[in-house]
Each structure stands twice: as C-alpha cells, then as structure tokens.
Design an enzyme around this catalytic site. Structure first.
Site, PDB file in Angstrom:
ATOM      1  N   GLY A  35       0.295  -1.343   0.275  1.00 27.70           N
ATOM      2  CA  GLY A  35      -0.331  -0.238  -0.199  1.00 27.70           C
ATOM      3  C   GLY A  35       1.416   1.502  -0.362  1.00 27.70           C
ATOM      4  N   LYS A 188     -26.515  28.735   9.499  1.00 26.09           N
ATOM      5  CA  LYS A 188     -26.547  27.072   9.898  1.00 26.09           C
ATOM      6  C   LYS A 188     -25.941  26.743  11.165  1.00 26.09           C
ATOM      7  CE  LYS A 188     -22.781  24.455   8.268  1.00 26.09           C
ATOM      8  NZ  LYS A 188     -22.038  24.475   7.047  1.00 26.09           N
ATOM      9  N   THR A 220     -21.109  15.765   2.888  1.00 25.58           N
ATOM     10  CA  THR A 220     -22.480  14.480   2.635  1.00 25.58           C
ATOM     11  C   THR A 220     -23.491  15.272   1.558  1.00 25.58           C
ATOM     12  OG1 THR A 220     -22.926  15.575   4.815  1.00 25.58           O
ATOM     13  CG2 THR A 220     -21.665  13.976   4.833  1.00 25.58           C
ATOM     14  N   GLY A 221     -23.523  16.235   1.695  1.00 27.91           N
ATOM     15  CA  GLY A 221     -24.309  17.081   1.053  1.00 27.91           C
ATOM     16  C   GLY A 221     -26.046  17.154   2.113  1.00 27.91           C
TER      17      GLY A 221
HETATM   18  C1  R5P Z   1     -18.244  24.238   6.128  1.00 24.83           C
HETATM   19  O1  R5P Z   1     -18.265  25.306   6.521  1.00 24.83           O
HETATM   20  C2  R5P Z   1     -18.180  24.529   4.458  1.00 24.83           C
HETATM   21  O2  R5P Z   1     -18.375  25.361   3.759  1.00 24.83           O
HETATM   22  C3  R5P Z   1     -19.307  23.400   4.373  1.00 24.83           C
HETATM   23  O3  R5P Z   1     -20.685  23.418   3.946  1.00 24.83           O
HETATM   24  C4  R5P Z   1     -19.635  21.620   5.341  1.00 24.83           C
HETATM   25  O4  R5P Z   1     -18.120  21.472   4.477  1.00 24.83           O
HETATM   26  C5  R5P Z   1     -19.997  21.004   3.620  1.00 24.83           C
HETATM   27  O5  R5P Z   1     -20.060  20.028   4.223  1.00 24.83           O
HETATM   28  P1  R5P Z   1     -21.695  19.050   3.773  1.00 24.83           P
HETATM   29  O6  R5P Z   1     -21.682  18.730   2.660  1.00 24.83           O
HETATM   30  O7  R5P Z   1     -21.314  17.552   4.667  1.00 24.83           O
HETATM   31  O8  R5P Z   1     -22.803  19.349   4.775  1.00 24.83           O
END
Ligand code: R5P
Length: 294
Positions: A35, A188, A220-221
């Site tokens: 690896g 958020k 992850t979205g």
């Molecule tokens: C966080 O501060 C970043 O700007 C992105 O919003 C975040 O990393 C996205 O992560 P996920 O797609 O897992 O929600």
C-alpha cells in the site's frame, strides 16, 4: 518552468502546461503491494518545478505522494518548487473544536512547507486565514466562485444567491456580482457531537425566484440539502448549486438532488460527475502573477 502532474492532478497539470506554454513533466507512480506509494519524475527536474496534486480521497495517500514529489524535486535539482494543491484536504479542521484534537490544517500546511515548497497555490481553501497563519512561504488562494457563477449566467430567472452560512457570504457576493443580483445567507448550526446541521432561515425574498446556493465544499450534502429545503420552503421557484470542491461522500448527490436541487455544478479540483468547470485557467493566471512578483 516545468509542470509536473502528480497522481491526483485530475488532468489539471496538463491543462496548466498548455495554458502557460510550459513543459509537462510526467510523474510515474505505483503502489507497492503493502500500500505504500512510489513516485518517479520521468524527465529532467530543473528550474522552476510546479507540482500539481489535489488532495481528494484517498487524502492521506495523495498527501504523502505530494510530500514525496516536493522533496524529490528539490533533491533532483529544481531551483524552486511550487506546490499547486487544487483541493486542500484537512482544511476544515482549522481549530481545536474540543480539547485534545489535532490541528489538521496546521500539520498539513507545515508538512508541505517543510518538504521544500517555495510557493503554495490552492483553490477556495476553507479559510484563507489558515494559509496566513501556518505558511511562511508566499501563497495564493484562487477562488472559482466567479467562474462557477458564469456557468449560470442567462440561465436563471430573478436570481438570488445564497450562502449556506455567514462564512460563505463573500462567495455569495462574488457570484451575485457576476449575475447582477441580490445575495444573502442562511444561518447554520452544526452539533459537534452528532454532526447534525440545522438551518434557520432568514427573512429573504426568494418567493418565485431562482436561488443559486454557493459553497466551497459539498461533502455529505447535508448543508446544501438543508439550505435547499429552507429556500424551497420560503417559496423559491428553483434551487441550483455551485460548489468548488465536490467531495460528494457516498449518497451525497442523491441527498442533494432529493432535497429539490435542480442542478449542481462544481470544478475539477476533485473528479466527479458534476465537475464541469476547470480551474486550470484560474491557476495559470495566479501562477503567472505570483512568479512575476517573485
Ligand atoms: C462548512 O463550513 C463548509 O463550507 C461546507 O458547508 C461543509 O463542509 C459541507 O459539508 P456537508 O456537505 O457534509 O454538509
């Protein structure tokens, strides 16, 4: 100047060489049966050597390959080494969120500098302050936000650009300038223990309008899905997404699309099915400017 394409250049090095009219330096690589990574420059290593290696998954392997290439280039006779890292992994761990954690971005940046890089170039790093804080070599963070916004020019009706959080507001502003529209952000909160993300909608006039959400990373979205639902819940006509780094962990694309997002567009810092915009022209411009100032 020679442009070396590492195992995780995703074609950017070759495009960069074409843009700059520079020689392309081939890098051979293989994995040993256990690896470990092996890399070898297949040509003269002299003058300014630009090493292009993105740190998309598997991040650790790509990081080791980058460090091997930087140090080898120095040893083999490069007069200076430019590390071009289109996606800088580990950048989101930029502080100790809970006591005892490793400060990952510091370790990664310091390792790149200690291996022998004289310059560092990246694209839409999570926080620009991290570069200033942990690098003592000249560095540039190129943003792909305007190039991504250009993709949507003429395709949106009554557009509004939204950042999914306050930290990304400047990206929303840049995109809004290209599209000639308003911008705002959604609040958020991420629970550090469970990883759950909650979006608290602000008073935005998105009803009946096309919303473009811009962010640096989609992993992850979850962030985008929440933001999209919030925008649609407030009456947005359509929601579209522009992100620089499509990490797209397993199930992310489905999560984003099932939240009502109509289209997601990203750059080629990470290979993916939505990587439509190349960062090579942006990197070529940044490199020319940076080396001209040196
Ligand atoms: C966080 O501060 C970043 O700007 C992105 O919003 C975040 O990393 C996205 O992560 P996920 O797609 O897992 O929600």
């Amino acid at each position: 100047m020679r442009i070396a394409g590492g195992p995780a250049s995703n074609g950017i090095a070759a495009r960069l060489a074409r843009e700059l009219g520079a020689d392309y330096l081939e890098v051979r690589h293989k994995l040993f049966p256990d690896g470990e990574s092996y890399v070898k420059f297949e040509g003269e290593v002299e003058g300014t050597v630009v090493i292009v290696q993105s740190l998309y998954p598997p991040q650790d392997r790509h990081l080791v390959q980058l460090l091997l290439m930087i140090e080898a280039a120095r040893d083999l006779g490069a007069s200076e080494v430019v590390a071009v890292v289109p996606y800088l992994a580990y950048a989101r761990q930029d502080k100790r969120f809970t006591p005892g954690e490793a400060l990952s971005v510091k370790t990664v940046l310091r390792s790149i500098e200690r291996a022998g890089a004289d310059y560092f170039v990246t694209v839409d790093v999570h926080k620009r302050e991290s570069l200033d804080q942990w690098l003592s070599i000249p560095h540039v963070d190129v943003t792909a936000t305007e190039a991504l916004a250009e993709y949507f020019k003429g395709k949106l009706e009554g557009p509004v650009v939204l950042a999914p959080d306050r930290g990304a507001l400047w990206r929303a502003e840049l995109a809004a300038e290209v599209l000639g529209c308003e911008f705002d952000y959604l609040e958020k909160r991420r629970d550090r223990e469970t990883g759950e993300v909650k979006v608290e909608p602000k008073e935005l006039e998105v009803r009946g309008r096309d919303v473009l959400i811009v962010d640096d990373v989609v992993s992850t979205g979850g962030t985008i899905a929440l933001a999209a639902r919030a925008a649609l819940g407030m009456g947005a006509r359509r929601v579209l997404v522009a992100c620089t780094h499509p990490l797209l962990a397993e199930g992310a694309l489905e999560r984003v699309l099932s939240s009502g997002v109509e289209e997601i567009v990203a750059t080629d810092t990470i290979p993916s099915s939505v990587s439509r915009i190349s960062v090579a022209p942006l990197l070529a411009e940044a490199l020319s400017e940076m080396l001209a100032q040196a």
